[in-house]
Motif scaffolding. Structure first.
Motif, PDB file in Angstrom:
ATOM      1  N   ASP A  65       0.826  -1.209   0.000  1.00  0.00           N
ATOM      2  CA  ASP A  65       0.000   0.000   0.000  1.00  0.00           C
ATOM      3  C   ASP A  65       0.861   1.260   0.000  1.00  0.00           C
ATOM      4  N   CYS A  92       2.469   1.650  -3.536  1.00  0.00           N
ATOM      5  CA  CYS A  92       1.484   2.070  -4.540  1.00  0.00           C
ATOM      6  C   CYS A  92       1.056   3.517  -4.328  1.00  0.00           C
ATOM      7  N   GLY A  93       0.876   3.898  -3.077  1.00  0.00           N
ATOM      8  CA  GLY A  93       0.419   5.247  -2.780  1.00  0.00           C
ATOM      9  C   GLY A  93       1.385   6.323  -3.216  1.00  0.00           C
ATOM     10  N   SER A 105       1.715   0.618 -10.520  1.00  0.00           N
ATOM     11  CA  SER A 105       2.156   0.369  -9.142  1.00  0.00           C
ATOM     12  C   SER A 105       2.066  -1.109  -8.785  1.00  0.00           C
TER      13      SER A 105
END
Length: 465
Positions: free
Chosen positions: A366, A369-370, A394
């Motif tokens: 996470d 990807c963020g 991502s």
């Protein structure tokens, strides 16, 4: 910083790989000062470049020695930050960027003159010089002189495959396996449109030239990385590294790879150490991930899955500086070393450790990807990169990481642990008061089992402790 890069990539008339590397050197310290966000941008930028989604040559030519020098400077700067930056995120993204870059250095002039010498030594026409007319070599020679790039050592590999077989299918097989299509080659400012002629007398000369190109343009590739780094390690470690290369697909290769990474770590972490040591460590990390990833998890025993999970976590722990990752690795090692394996108590303890592993993997994915996906979308918008390369950018980055294979092992191991423990497939995520559940479906004061029935449940494949 970001806007300056976007303007250059999207609108400068004269731009290419050499300009990009020079700009990287200019803004790298600024990116480091911005922390994780700045380095995530640098990584995203360089990944798009390595995937050939940004122009490598736009109305500009350069000599091989210029681009190999710039590649070396960039790699050395990133290697220094991967070794010694204060921020763990800067170290992580620097290492990730290195995995997609050419090592640089070598002899740039030998690249330029090597192709000419091959043509002259074998009587092949070059410019106004008479000889055998071989359009492919003439086109490749022009491309190398004006825009040498990492694609050239792939072309050399494909050419060698064809020279050995006399079958153009082998030429296209090698090129396509490495992401180079016929249309891509024809789109270059110095295009390659001709198919090579079968001249087997060139095999030895092209083999040497392939090595020259590879030492400059290859990055964290196992054979090249070890050859370049062998002089910086002790003789015993060097022997074991070459033993691994000679037996890289043996059943014991995964454990051996992790052991050698542990021995190599003090070398690449030493101040001022060669970039080749870090590139070798990255290559070993990637090779271990590939060895585990390509196995059919369904055919493995439960014990094999437990051992492989230990290798995956150990591999990731050698790379990352996350306290949580170190704790997860230690917890799994304690479970793995417990001799009471596959008892109910052991299965429940292993399930708890596996749940923590899964949470750590999710948090890592996470976070990654963020940070990178917004930059990917910005590059797509400003530079006209097709949406098909942006949508799952991502996710593809996550799949490239050593930790990702742990999720594949967890998916196979978790139901086996649950079954061995005789546990249910339901898990209580949170127990709320009756007033907070479903608009007071139960009257106040209702407790016990009824409260559990009204708890928020979700279907998960985990054991109930």
């Amino acid at each position: 910083m970001v806007e300056g890069v976007m303007a250059a990539e999207s609108s400068y008339e004269h731009w290419g790989l050499l300009h990009r590397l020079q700009r990287v050197l200019e803004v790298l310290d600024t990116a480091e000062a911005a922390g994780a966000a700045g380095m995530a941008f640098m990584f995203t930028w360089l990944r798009f470049s390595s995937n050939k989604l940004l122009d490598w040559q736009r109305c500009f030519s350069y000599q091989p020695r210029d681009v190999t020098w710039a590649q070396q400077q960039v790699v050395e700067r990133f290697a220094e930050k991967a070794r010694s930056a204060a921020d763990p995120a800067v170290r992580m993204y620097s290492r990730m960027a290195l995995s997609k870059m050419s090592r640089g250095g070598g002899n740039g002039d030998e690249i330029r003159m090597g192709i000419l010498n091959i043509m002259r030594d074998h009587g092949i026409k070059e410019g106004n010089r008479g000889g055998l007319d071989e359009p492919f070599l003439e086109q490749w020679h022009q491309k190398i002189h004006q825009c040498s790039s990492p694609e050239d050592f792939i072309i050399a590999e494909a050419y060698l495959a064809y020279l050995h077989s006399a079958n153009h299918d082998d030429w296209w097989r090698v090129l396509e396996k490495n992401g180079i299509s016929k249309e891509h080659m024809e789109s270059w400012e110095q295009p390659i449109t001709a198919l090579p002629m079968h001249l087997p007398q060139l095999i030895q000369a092209i083999q040497h030239y392939h090595w020259v190109l590879k030492t400059c343009h290859a990055g964290a590739e196992l054979d090249t990385a070890l050859t370049c780094a062998q002089g910086f390690v002790d003789p015993d470690l060097r022997w074991h590294l070459y033993d691994l290369l000679a037996n890289r697909n043996a059943w014991w290769a995964p454990g051996k790879t992790l052991e050698l990474r542990r021995r190599l770590k003090p070398y690449w972490q030493a101040p001022g150490s060669s970039r080749d040591l870090l590139l070798l460590d990255i290559a070993l990390e990637s090779w271990l991930r590939m060895l585990i990833e390509r196995q059919d998890k369904r055919e493995l025993s439960g014990d094999d899955l437990v051992e492989l999970m230990g290798l995956v976590l150990g591999n990731a722990a050698l790379t990352g500086d996350s306290d949580e990752l170190q704790l997860v690795c230690a917890q799994w090692e304690a479970v793995r070393a417990n001799p009471d394996r596959w008892s109910r108590a052991w299965c429940l303890a292993a399930s708890a450790a596996l749940a923590r592993v899964t949470l750590a993997l999710s948090a890592f994915a996470d976070g990654l990807c963020g940070l990178v996906q917004p930059y990917a979308e910005l590059f797509g918008l400003r530079c006209g990169i097709p949406a098909s390369h942006i949508l799952n950018f991502s996710e593809e980055v996550v799949r490239d990481q050593a930790l990702f294979v742990g999720s594949l092992l967890a998916a196979e191991l978790e139901p086996r642990l649950r079954e061995a423990a005789g546990a249910s497939s339901w898990q209580v995520c949170c127990v709320l008061s009756a007033y907070a559940v479903a608009g007071n479906l139960l009257p106040p004061g209702t407790h016990g089992f009824s409260t559990c029935v009204c708890a928020c449940l979700r279907w998960v494949r985990r054991c109930v402790l």
